[in-house]
Every structure is written in C-alpha cells, then in structure tokens.
Design an enzyme around this catalytic site. Structure first.
Site, PDB file in Angstrom:
ATOM      1  N   ASP A 128       0.856  -1.190   0.000  1.00 15.06           N
ATOM      2  CA  ASP A 128       0.000   0.000   0.000  1.00 15.06           C
ATOM      3  C   ASP A 128       0.893   1.241   0.000  1.00 15.06           C
ATOM      4  O   ASP A 128       1.647   1.480   0.935  1.00 15.06           O
ATOM      5  CB  ASP A 128      -0.905  -0.010   1.229  1.00 15.06           C
ATOM      6  CG  ASP A 128      -2.116   0.883   1.059  1.00 15.06           C
ATOM      7  OD1 ASP A 128      -1.959   1.952   0.448  1.00 15.06           O
ATOM      8  OD2 ASP A 128      -3.211   0.513   1.530  1.00 15.06           O
ATOM      9  N   GLU A 171      -4.163   2.678  -4.622  1.00 13.22           N
ATOM     10  CA  GLU A 171      -2.710   2.563  -4.518  1.00 13.22           C
ATOM     11  C   GLU A 171      -2.293   1.243  -3.897  1.00 13.22           C
ATOM     12  O   GLU A 171      -1.179   1.119  -3.379  1.00 13.22           O
ATOM     13  CB  GLU A 171      -2.151   3.731  -3.694  1.00 13.22           C
ATOM     14  CG  GLU A 171      -2.573   3.760  -2.246  1.00 13.22           C
ATOM     15  CD  GLU A 171      -3.880   4.507  -2.000  1.00 13.22           C
ATOM     16  OE1 GLU A 171      -4.036   5.046  -0.890  1.00 13.22           O
ATOM     17  OE2 GLU A 171      -4.737   4.562  -2.905  1.00 13.22           O
TER      18      GLU A 171
END
Length: 256
Positions: A128, A171
């Site tokens: 992440d 993301e």
C-alpha cells in the site's frame, strides 16, 4: 505474469497464421470440387484437352475463391480478436496493465490447484503506497496515475516471471509468491520496499520520493487464499499505523 499487450499480440499472430492456412485449404477444396463438377459436365476429353481444361478450371476457381475465402476468414478473425480484446479488458487493470483483483484470485486459485504445487510454501504480499493522496492533491491526478504506472513497472522488475502481481485498486497492489522459503519471502518483501524507497518517481517537471507499507502472510492451501488476503491487508494497515515504510508479517507462520 500476464499482461494484455503481449497476450493480444500473440493472438493476432496466431490469427494471421490461421487465416493463411484456412485460405489455402479452403481454396484447394473449392478448386478440387470445381474440377470434379467440370469433369462430370464435360465428360471424357483427350489428354491434352483435359489438361488445358483442368488448368483453366483451376485458374478461374482460384481467381474467384481466394478473395471470398479470405474475406470470410478475416471476418472470423475480427470476431475472435474482439472476443480476446474484451477478455483482456475484463482481466487487467486499465491504468497499469497488471492483473486486476478478479483475475489475480482466479489465477492464484488455479495455481494452488496444481498437484505439483501441493505442500509448498506460498506467500501473499500486500503493498500500500504511503501518502498517495498527497500526490493527487499536490500534483494532480495525472501525476498520481504516472506514479502508479511507474510503481507497477518497478514491482515487475523486482519479481520473478512466475510470481503473480496485480493492482487491487487505488494505490494497493498484491503479489503471490510460489515455491519460496520463509526467508526468501521476507527478502522479496524487503527488496520491494527498498526499491520503492530508493526510486525517484518522475513527474512532469520534477521527481519525488515515495514509500510503501507492506503486509506479508504465508499460506499453503487454496482454502487459505481468502483469509490470507484479509490478513495481509490488515498487516499492511498495521505497517501504516506503526510509521509506514515497513513490513509487518505473521509471526505464527502458516495461516489456519
């Protein structure tokens, strides 16, 4: 790893070869059929006359049939390519060209179902990107898209050919590692973290640094894939809570 451009180009090449092969075979079949019909209609002829008749029949048949057969094959190839194109779209992330979540889970499950993969260690790595919202807020969404594309390329460069890489959304990315020892799995996670930390992400007029928070989980069975995904995701959030740019992993080893 599977990527759409390569897949689509391979399909296109196969279709071109199929078109050429089918065109030759169907044209030859039509020519033989036409010659058979011609012999039936004209009856017996002298050898010289028969040879000239055969040559003329074949010439006329080839002139008429090749464009028709080629056109039919091109229509079929166009339909096949359209099907392949939409298959690729359904399995890939449109921004990065990586596998999407659905395709990743399907391939990971099928891989785990192979007999030769039984009783082997596997790992899931959730990655992440840290502070990605700031990139969009400060530089715009085009810059954010550029960072994600560069990140996908960076991950690919640091993984083996048979490791599965996907973008889960936003993301967040995921990697499935196969046939690796626990130490090797942790080394891969460290390599990915360091690669992001050391990389300069190119924007339109400048470069920026980014970091990534990672969750790492080992698993050994197809039934563990879902729980492993959830646990790795929680561990990635733990890395963020603990200060970001770090790896959190399951001390217990295997899940379950």
């Amino acid at each position: 790893m599977a990527y759409p451009d390569l897949s689509f180009k391979n399909v296109l090449l196969r279709k071109r070869l199929q078109i050429a092969k089918r065109t030759l075979l169907l044209t030859a079949a039509i020519a033989l059929l036409a010659q058979g019909v011609n012999v039936y209609i004209t009856g017996p002829l002298e050898p010289d006359a028969r040879l000239a008749d055969i040559i003329m029949t074949l010439q006329i048949t080839l002139i008429v049939s090749i464009p028709f057969v080629l056109y039919v094959n091109l229509l079929q190839a166009r339909a096949d390519l359209a099907i392949e194109y939409f298959r690729v779209l359904s399995q890939t992330d449109p921004l990065t060209g990586l596998l999407n979540r659905r395709a990743f889970l399907d391939l990971a499950q099928r891989h785990l179902g192979n007999v030769e993969c039984e009783h082997q260690d596997h790992a899931l790595i959730i990655l992440d990107l840290d502070h990605f919202k700031k990139v969009n807020d400060n530089y715009g969404h085009d810059a954010g898209d550029s960072v994600l594309i560069q990140l996908a390329e960076l991950f690919q460069a640091n993984l083996r050919a048979d490791d599965l890489l996907a973008r889960l959304g936003g993301e967040e990315f995921v990697v499935a590692l196969n046939r690796s020892s626990p130490n090797e799995m942790l080394e891969v996670a460290k390599r990915l973290r360091q690669a992001v930390e050391n990389n300069l992400f190119r924007l339109e007029h400048q470069t920026i640094h980014m970091t990534v928070s990672i969750g790492l989980v080992r698993y050994s069975d197809a039934h563990d894939l879902g729980p492993a995904m959830r646990k790795a995701d929680l561990l990635a959030y733990k890395s963020k809570r603990d200060g970001r740019n770090r790896i959190s992993y399951d001390d217990q080893g295997m899940i379950g």
